[in-house]
Design an enzyme around this catalytic site. Structure first.
Site, mmCIF file in Angstrom:
data_model
loop_
_atom_site.group_PDB
_atom_site.id
_atom_site.type_symbol
_atom_site.label_atom_id
_atom_site.label_comp_id
_atom_site.label_asym_id
_atom_site.label_seq_id
_atom_site.Cartn_x
_atom_site.Cartn_y
_atom_site.Cartn_z
ATOM 1 N N THR A 209 0.817 -1.214 0.000
ATOM 2 C CA THR A 209 0.000 0.000 0.000
ATOM 3 C C THR A 209 0.849 1.261 0.000
ATOM 4 O O THR A 209 0.357 2.337 -0.304
ATOM 5 C CB THR A 209 -0.930 0.035 1.228
ATOM 6 O OG1 THR A 209 -0.140 -0.038 2.423
ATOM 7 C CG2 THR A 209 -1.908 -1.129 1.199
ATOM 8 N N GLY A 225 0.872 -6.671 5.604
ATOM 9 C CA GLY A 225 0.455 -8.028 5.894
ATOM 10 C C GLY A 225 0.773 -8.515 7.289
ATOM 11 O O GLY A 225 0.597 -9.702 7.574
ATOM 12 N N GLU A 227 -0.798 -8.265 9.978
ATOM 13 C CA GLU A 227 -1.963 -8.852 10.641
ATOM 14 C C GLU A 227 -2.280 -10.244 10.098
ATOM 15 O O GLU A 227 -3.136 -10.947 10.641
ATOM 16 C CB GLU A 227 -3.202 -7.955 10.450
ATOM 17 C CG GLU A 227 -3.155 -6.661 11.231
ATOM 18 C CD GLU A 227 -2.286 -5.605 10.578
ATOM 19 O OE1 GLU A 227 -1.959 -5.773 9.392
ATOM 20 O OE2 GLU A 227 -1.935 -4.629 11.253
ATOM 21 N N ASN A 304 4.091 -3.587 13.277
ATOM 22 C CA ASN A 304 3.715 -4.353 14.462
ATOM 23 C C ASN A 304 4.074 -5.824 14.344
ATOM 24 O O ASN A 304 4.460 -6.319 13.284
ATOM 25 C CB ASN A 304 2.207 -4.217 14.694
ATOM 26 C CG ASN A 304 1.410 -4.638 13.470
ATOM 27 O OD1 ASN A 304 1.288 -3.887 12.510
ATOM 28 N ND2 ASN A 304 0.866 -5.850 13.479
ATOM 29 N N ASP A 349 -0.259 -3.378 18.333
ATOM 30 C CA ASP A 349 -0.255 -2.849 16.970
ATOM 31 C C ASP A 349 0.270 -1.419 16.951
ATOM 32 O O ASP A 349 -0.184 -0.587 16.171
ATOM 33 C CB ASP A 349 -1.654 -2.919 16.348
ATOM 34 C CG ASP A 349 -1.661 -2.603 14.857
ATOM 35 O OD1 ASP A 349 -0.583 -2.586 14.238
ATOM 36 O OD2 ASP A 349 -2.744 -2.351 14.304
ATOM 37 N N LYS A 376 2.186 5.345 16.419
ATOM 38 C CA LYS A 376 0.884 5.029 16.975
ATOM 39 C C LYS A 376 0.843 5.079 18.498
ATOM 40 O O LYS A 376 -0.194 5.344 19.092
ATOM 41 C CB LYS A 376 0.461 3.629 16.531
ATOM 42 C CG LYS A 376 -0.203 3.529 15.179
ATOM 43 C CD LYS A 376 -0.748 2.120 15.032
ATOM 44 C CE LYS A 376 -1.348 1.863 13.666
ATOM 45 N NZ LYS A 376 -1.866 0.476 13.573
ATOM 46 N N ASN A 438 -1.859 7.907 12.816
ATOM 47 C CA ASN A 438 -1.763 6.783 11.909
ATOM 48 C C ASN A 438 -0.936 7.183 10.690
ATOM 49 O O ASN A 438 0.017 7.949 10.812
ATOM 50 C CB ASN A 438 -3.167 6.271 11.547
ATOM 51 C CG ASN A 438 -3.167 4.799 11.217
ATOM 52 O OD1 ASN A 438 -2.775 4.386 10.138
ATOM 53 N ND2 ASN A 438 -3.598 3.969 12.166
ATOM 54 N N TRP A 439 -1.264 6.691 9.511
ATOM 55 C CA TRP A 439 -0.401 6.895 8.336
ATOM 56 C C TRP A 439 -0.473 8.308 7.786
ATOM 57 O O TRP A 439 0.419 8.728 7.021
ATOM 58 C CB TRP A 439 -0.792 5.910 7.217
ATOM 59 C CG TRP A 439 -2.189 6.116 6.726
ATOM 60 C CD1 TRP A 439 -3.306 5.479 7.149
ATOM 61 C CD2 TRP A 439 -2.627 7.076 5.747
ATOM 62 N NE1 TRP A 439 -4.414 5.973 6.498
ATOM 63 C CE2 TRP A 439 -4.030 6.957 5.632
ATOM 64 C CE3 TRP A 439 -1.966 8.025 4.968
ATOM 65 C CZ2 TRP A 439 -4.772 7.738 4.770
ATOM 66 C CZ3 TRP A 439 -2.720 8.817 4.105
ATOM 67 C CH2 TRP A 439 -4.104 8.670 4.012
ATOM 68 N N CYS A 654 -16.314 -10.312 8.645
ATOM 69 C CA CYS A 654 -16.940 -9.391 7.696
ATOM 70 C C CYS A 654 -16.800 -7.919 8.063
ATOM 71 O O CYS A 654 -16.892 -7.045 7.197
ATOM 72 C CB CYS A 654 -18.435 -9.705 7.552
ATOM 73 S SG CYS A 654 -18.815 -11.455 7.338
ATOM 74 N N MET A 695 -15.797 -8.406 -3.698
ATOM 75 C CA MET A 695 -16.254 -9.227 -2.572
ATOM 76 C C MET A 695 -15.537 -10.574 -2.601
ATOM 77 O O MET A 695 -15.771 -11.391 -3.486
ATOM 78 C CB MET A 695 -17.769 -9.436 -2.670
ATOM 79 C CG MET A 695 -18.336 -10.440 -1.671
ATOM 80 S SD MET A 695 -18.145 -9.891 0.030
ATOM 81 C CE MET A 695 -18.569 -11.391 0.899
#
Length: 725
Positions: A209, A225, A227, A304, A349, A376, A438-439, A654, A695
């Site tokens: 990203t 990635g 997480e 993290n 994190d 963070k 954050n970013w 979800c 999706m």
């Protein structure tokens, strides 16, 4: 449990569209453009006489402060200050800003890119890593390149199919594709030149990203990635050929094998057990980098641990280098020089991937070469960038996990109040995993000596899981902790949302305190830009572009931009006319995951570029805020016990996109509004019928009975909405 999604296949090639692309509602430059000066400044004349598309070199970057017409790199210069010497737009006339041009981009999801502007050409990115080139003065489309990232790939990353921009170097444009490729394009027309797969292991959920950086002829890129069970690293590729030059790992590999280098030998002593092998370890370099040409040091910010649960990852022992660290490397070889770990043994994190800014400051009567970061964990750090020595660290938001940073050791002094691994149940942690910052990039103004920091107060209740959990696709894992349920009662949720605050801090890094503060109605506001015109620009979560006086914080101008503006704005000059440009589009982890809390923004994810100039007369199209009418939901057919199971599965699988408790932040569909036809087709959609619309398929994870329980929970939430609950 922080939500997870699943993976999709890698696309190995992409498509470019040389020339123009469709511009549905682009606002063109007005007749006022004819009033621009006929005689271009000397800098413009020099560029015109030796024009070469994408002509960014080390010499031009080194001279960027003398010629501020362009925005040549992610932070404008190697030092990532996001400060421009342009002053045609200033505190005295900024109120005259109007829209110069605007362009809609393809996908209405999170937009996080910093545009690059070189010799009148803007190159930027949108969701799915699509690259756009525009005439920077008029907005006329020049070319577009779509790397054809599989549209369901978003299930393999934590926070949306976002991209933070390109690098431009010697006629080439470089972009990191979300599926893990580094792509090089011809700056003239967007034609594909080469691409490489940056993933260490294609069976793990690596993404990209962040924006690449180019230093000494090498393209630098990290991955996301952490997480999802990956091992972190940063890689350097030859800018001309794409050949790998070096790779620096941030966490150790197999302890049965020799360490890759001295750094991994150091790191291995700080890990325990073997759990990190299965979990990957984390430590991804997914955003910040900076470079000091005089010291010849490259600085990277490391993320993290994987999983968050320190007991699973390292038997609850050791500092776990180089997680949550700033690391200095030699850019020629990737050789380790020094490190500073902001959060030893990270279990929250608390990434250190936030903006790294270089500056020279007078501290205690001495001129110091410093590196600044507000990660963070809520502390603002000032380090000596030659040695990594801690000069100071103070909290910039409320913090309860540590009382202070010890100056002698550089380590946090833990309070124990946030230790959810102590066996005493859930703990309230401040800041939350979304961080005190954050970013969204911060900026530094050398004239005021202030850092302009998009800060936020956030909190979360965390509790350790009893055992690790793996999902069968792509070795995706969860994060090793549970987030206590957010209440479904909208009145209670609004009370909780009121405790999550956003603010712009003008932070004095020498005095380590705020010089002034602007409060916002919600968290997740945009990055900042400082200029010599005594201005600070920032986009907001509630859909505005704003300018403040850099010295006092007085608001001088604002304009609507239709959607949340999270990215860092840029400024540049073409033929003597200064422009300020915002990338706009609501999305990312806050609105996606914490839908009930992010609704305070009340914006839609409309993705576009909005560019301003003095006396601009172009029109911004009306925002797409038409309220949706809720269809009549079907009858509820599940017991209370079944609904509890359905809720847990929904929030675990979800909510990463559709929001906790099925309350969407507006970026992806709110499933409480499903039509009768979609209720009927629910299992097929979950099993992959809409993969090309973003999706992911859950066919390998969910049995038909699981799908039924999730669906019943959504029916229940639709009835709650209908009844005002």
């Amino acid at each position: 449990m922080k939500p997870l999604l699943l993976a999709a296949a890698l696309a190995l090639a992409g498509t470019a569209s040389p020339g123009a692309f469709a511009a549905d509602d682009a606002a063109r430059a007005t007749p006022a453009d004819a009033a621009r000066p006929a005689a271009a400044p000397a800098a413009d004349a020099r560029r015109a006489s030796a024009f070469k598309p994408g002509n960014v070199t080390a010499a031009r970057l080194a001279a960027a402060d003398a010629d501020g017409a362009d925005w040549l790199a992610h932070g404008r210069t190697y030092g990532e200050q996001r400060y421009s010497p342009l002053r045609a737009i200033n505190a005295g006339n900024v109120a005259r800003l109007g829209v110069a041009w605007t362009q809609k981009i393809d996908w209405d999801q999170g937009v996080e890119a910093t545009p690059i502007v070189v010799d009148g050409v803007m190159v930027t990115t949108g969701p799915y890593s699509i690259v756009y080139a525009f005439d920077a003065a008029t907005g006329r489309p020049l070319w577009k390149y779509d790397p054809e990232v599989p549209r369901d790939k978003g299930g393999e990353g934590c926070c949306g199919v976002v991209n933070r921009g390109v690098a431009v170097w010697e006629g080439k444009v470089y972009v990191g594709a979300y599926d893990g490729r580094l792509v090089a394009l011809d700056a003239r027309d967007g034609r594909l030149l080469w691409q490489v797969d940056t993933r260490l292991d294609p069976n793990r959920s690596y993404t990209i990203t962040g924006a690449p950086r180019v230093v000494k002829g090498k393209v630098l890129i990290g991955n996301g990635g952490a997480e999802f069970g990956v091992r972190g690293y940063v890689t350097a590729y030859d800018a001309a050929t794409g050949r790998q030059a070096w790779r620096f790992f941030t966490v150790p590999g197999d302890p049965d094998l020799p360490p890759e280098d001295k750094a991994m030998e150091i790191a291995r002593k700080t890990w325990s057990g073997r759990g990190w092998l299965r979990w990957g370890g984390g430590g991804t370099v997914w955003d910040s980098m900076a470079y000091d040409p005089k010291l010849d040091l490259l600085y990277i910010g490391v993320g993290n641990g994987s999983p968050f649960n320190y007991d699973f990852r390292s038997d609850g022992k050791g500092d776990n280098l180089f997680l949550s660290s700033i690391v200095a490397l030699r850019p020629d070889t990737g050789e380790y020089v020094w490190h500073y770990q902001t959060t030893p043994a990270d279990m929250y994190d608390y990434t250190a991937t936030q903006s790294i800014v270089l500056a020279d400051l007078d501290i205690d009567g001495r001129r110091r070469q410093v590196l600044m970061q507000a990660p963070k964990n809520g502390f603002f750090y000032v380090l000596d960038r030659a040695t990594g020595e801690l000069l100071s660290a103070e909290p910039f938001v409320p913090v309860n996990w540590a009382s202070r940073i010890d100056k002698a050791t550089g380590r946090p002094v833990l309070t124990g109040k946030a230790n959810y691994l102590d066996g005493e149940g859930a703990k309230l942690v401040m800041p939350s995993f979304l961080g005190g910052h954050n970013w969204q990039p911060m900026s530094f103004h050398p004239g005021t000596g202030l850092v302009y920091l998009p800060a936020q107060e956030t909190m979360a209740g965390l509790e350790a899981q009893k055992e690790p959990l793996f999902l069968p696709t792509k070795k995706v894992v969860n994060i090793g902790l549970d987030v206590p349920d957010l209440p479904e009662d909208p009145k209670v949720v609004q009370q909780i949302a009121g405790a999550w605050k956003g603010r712009l801090l003008a932070w004095d890094p020498v005095k380590q305190k705020a010089a002034w503060t602007v409060e916002y109605p919600t968290a997740w506001n945009g990055g900042t830009l400082a200029t010599a015109g005594n201005l600070v620009f920032q986009g907001t979560a509630d859909g505005r572009a704003v300018a403040y006086a850099a010295d006092t914080g007085r608001k001088l101008w604002e304009a609507p931009v239709n959607s949340g503006a999270m990215a860092g704005p840029v400024t540049y000059s073409v033929k003597g006319v200064q422009y300020v440009s915002f990338m706009v589009g609501w999305g990312g982890s806050f609105p996606n995951i914490t839908g009930p809390l992010s609704l305070a923004a009340k914006v839609k994810p409309e993705a576009r570029v909005v560019t301003f100039r003095l006396d601009g007369k172009a029109a911004l199209p009306a925002p797409k805020h038409a309220p949706a009418e809720q269809p009549e939901p079907p009858a509820l057919g599940a017991s209370a016990e079944e609904l509890t199971v359905g809720r847990r599965m929904f929030n675990g699988l979800c909510a990463n996109c559709h929001g906790i408790n099925a309350v969407s932040g507006g970026v992806v569909p709110d499933l409480r509004y499903l039509t009768p036809a979609k209720h009927e087709a629910f299992n097929g959609i979950v099993a992959g019928a809409r993969m090309q619309r973003g999706m992911p398929s859950f066919a390998e994870v969910l049995k038909p009975e699981d799908m039924r329980l999730i669906h019943e929970y959504l029916v229940k939430r639709a009835h709650d909405l209908k009844d005002g609950r």
